[in-house]
Motif scaffolding. Structure first.
Motif, mmCIF file in Angstrom:
data_model
loop_
_atom_site.group_PDB
_atom_site.id
_atom_site.type_symbol
_atom_site.label_atom_id
_atom_site.label_comp_id
_atom_site.label_asym_id
_atom_site.label_seq_id
_atom_site.Cartn_x
_atom_site.Cartn_y
_atom_site.Cartn_z
ATOM 1 N N GLY A 27 -15.138 -51.287 -9.520
ATOM 2 C CA GLY A 27 -14.180 -50.343 -10.086
ATOM 3 C C GLY A 27 -14.166 -48.993 -9.386
ATOM 4 O O GLY A 27 -13.252 -48.198 -9.604
ATOM 5 N N ASP A 28 -15.164 -48.721 -8.539
ATOM 6 C CA ASP A 28 -15.219 -47.451 -7.819
ATOM 7 C C ASP A 28 -14.192 -47.432 -6.688
ATOM 8 O O ASP A 28 -13.926 -48.451 -6.057
ATOM 9 C CB ASP A 28 -16.611 -47.216 -7.223
ATOM 10 C CG ASP A 28 -17.647 -46.849 -8.262
ATOM 11 O OD1 ASP A 28 -17.265 -46.543 -9.408
ATOM 12 O OD2 ASP A 28 -18.853 -46.860 -7.916
ATOM 13 N N GLU A 29 -13.650 -46.228 -6.431
ATOM 14 C CA GLU A 29 -12.728 -46.045 -5.320
ATOM 15 C C GLU A 29 -13.541 -45.810 -4.055
ATOM 16 O O GLU A 29 -14.473 -45.003 -4.050
ATOM 17 C CB GLU A 29 -11.808 -44.859 -5.589
ATOM 18 C CG GLU A 29 -10.729 -44.711 -4.547
ATOM 19 C CD GLU A 29 -9.699 -43.664 -4.948
ATOM 20 O OE1 GLU A 29 -9.508 -43.445 -6.150
ATOM 21 O OE2 GLU A 29 -9.117 -43.077 -4.034
ATOM 22 N N ILE A 30 -13.184 -46.512 -2.989
ATOM 23 C CA ILE A 30 -13.920 -46.472 -1.731
ATOM 24 C C ILE A 30 -13.003 -45.940 -0.637
ATOM 25 O O ILE A 30 -11.832 -46.296 -0.559
ATOM 26 C CB ILE A 30 -14.374 -47.907 -1.330
ATOM 27 C CG1 ILE A 30 -15.088 -48.612 -2.479
ATOM 28 C CG2 ILE A 30 -15.223 -47.860 -0.072
ATOM 29 C CD1 ILE A 30 -16.372 -48.003 -2.908
ATOM 30 N N GLY A 54 -9.992 -48.584 -0.670
ATOM 31 C CA GLY A 54 -9.531 -49.378 -1.804
ATOM 32 C C GLY A 54 -10.463 -49.256 -2.988
ATOM 33 O O GLY A 54 -11.307 -48.362 -3.051
ATOM 34 N N ILE A 55 -10.291 -50.158 -3.926
ATOM 35 C CA ILE A 55 -11.124 -50.226 -5.119
ATOM 36 C C ILE A 55 -12.088 -51.397 -4.957
ATOM 37 O O ILE A 55 -11.660 -52.512 -4.634
ATOM 38 C CB ILE A 55 -10.277 -50.439 -6.390
ATOM 39 C CG1 ILE A 55 -9.213 -49.356 -6.536
ATOM 40 C CG2 ILE A 55 -11.168 -50.533 -7.625
ATOM 41 C CD1 ILE A 55 -9.753 -47.968 -6.778
ATOM 42 N N LEU A 56 -13.361 -51.139 -5.195
ATOM 43 C CA LEU A 56 -14.355 -52.221 -5.139
ATOM 44 C C LEU A 56 -14.128 -53.094 -6.369
ATOM 45 O O LEU A 56 -14.527 -52.760 -7.474
ATOM 46 C CB LEU A 56 -15.772 -51.638 -5.117
ATOM 47 C CG LEU A 56 -16.916 -52.636 -5.011
ATOM 48 C CD1 LEU A 56 -16.795 -53.477 -3.744
ATOM 49 C CD2 LEU A 56 -18.249 -51.910 -5.035
ATOM 50 N N LEU A 76 -12.343 -55.963 -1.882
ATOM 51 C CA LEU A 76 -11.706 -54.664 -2.058
ATOM 52 C C LEU A 76 -10.244 -54.883 -2.417
ATOM 53 O O LEU A 76 -9.557 -55.671 -1.767
ATOM 54 C CB LEU A 76 -11.749 -53.859 -0.759
ATOM 55 C CG LEU A 76 -13.012 -53.142 -0.360
ATOM 56 C CD1 LEU A 76 -12.782 -52.403 0.950
ATOM 57 C CD2 LEU A 76 -13.480 -52.194 -1.426
ATOM 58 N N GLU A 77 -9.793 -54.186 -3.435
ATOM 59 C CA GLU A 77 -8.372 -54.189 -3.761
ATOM 60 C C GLU A 77 -7.756 -53.025 -3.014
ATOM 61 O O GLU A 77 -8.087 -51.869 -3.272
ATOM 62 C CB GLU A 77 -8.190 -54.032 -5.267
ATOM 63 C CG GLU A 77 -6.762 -54.110 -5.703
ATOM 64 C CD GLU A 77 -6.642 -53.999 -7.212
ATOM 65 O OE1 GLU A 77 -7.510 -54.535 -7.931
ATOM 66 O OE2 GLU A 77 -5.685 -53.353 -7.658
ATOM 67 N N GLU A 78 -6.903 -53.339 -2.078
ATOM 68 C CA GLU A 78 -6.304 -52.299 -1.257
ATOM 69 C C GLU A 78 -5.250 -51.538 -2.038
ATOM 70 O O GLU A 78 -4.518 -52.115 -2.828
ATOM 71 C CB GLU A 78 -5.706 -52.909 0.002
ATOM 72 C CG GLU A 78 -6.781 -53.555 0.865
ATOM 73 C CD GLU A 78 -6.214 -54.194 2.104
ATOM 74 O OE1 GLU A 78 -6.075 -53.470 3.090
ATOM 75 O OE2 GLU A 78 -5.908 -55.385 2.059
ATOM 76 N N GLU A 79 -5.185 -50.233 -1.789
ATOM 77 C CA GLU A 79 -4.229 -49.385 -2.502
ATOM 78 C C GLU A 79 -2.896 -49.362 -1.805
ATOM 79 O O GLU A 79 -2.770 -49.562 -0.649
ATOM 80 C CB GLU A 79 -4.788 -47.972 -2.614
ATOM 81 C CG GLU A 79 -6.068 -47.941 -3.412
ATOM 82 C CD GLU A 79 -6.646 -46.547 -3.519
ATOM 83 O OE1 GLU A 79 -6.603 -45.803 -2.532
ATOM 84 O OE2 GLU A 79 -7.117 -46.213 -4.610
#
Length: 79
Positions: A27-30, A54-56, A76-79
């Protein structure tokens, strides 16, 4: 979704490493280049940087797991 994989460890460094600790939680932003996870081999300890921003979203390798080069560590969920 982007897969974060264990990169090549270099000549003579072997083909696997142990997950020592994660520097982020799900849930952290990376940011690209952030150190995501600390890995250990019998010769060295090193950090795996994030290849993208992205978001882990999911950690697939827990602390103490042995991971081979090319295996997926996290998503990673890319923004």
């Amino acid at each position: 979704m982007f897969e974060v994989k264990l990169p090549d460890l270099g000549d003579g460094a072997g083909d696997e490493a142990i997950v020592s600790s994660w520097h982020f939680e799900e849930g952290d932003e990376i940011t690209e280049g952030d150190d995501l996870v600390e890995m250990t081999t019998d010769k060295a300890t090193f950090n795996v940087p994030s290849p993208r921003r992205g978001i882990l979203s999911e950690i697939l390798a827990e602390e103490g797991d042995v991971i081979k080069v090319g295996e997926v560590l996290a998503l990673l969920e890319e923004e």
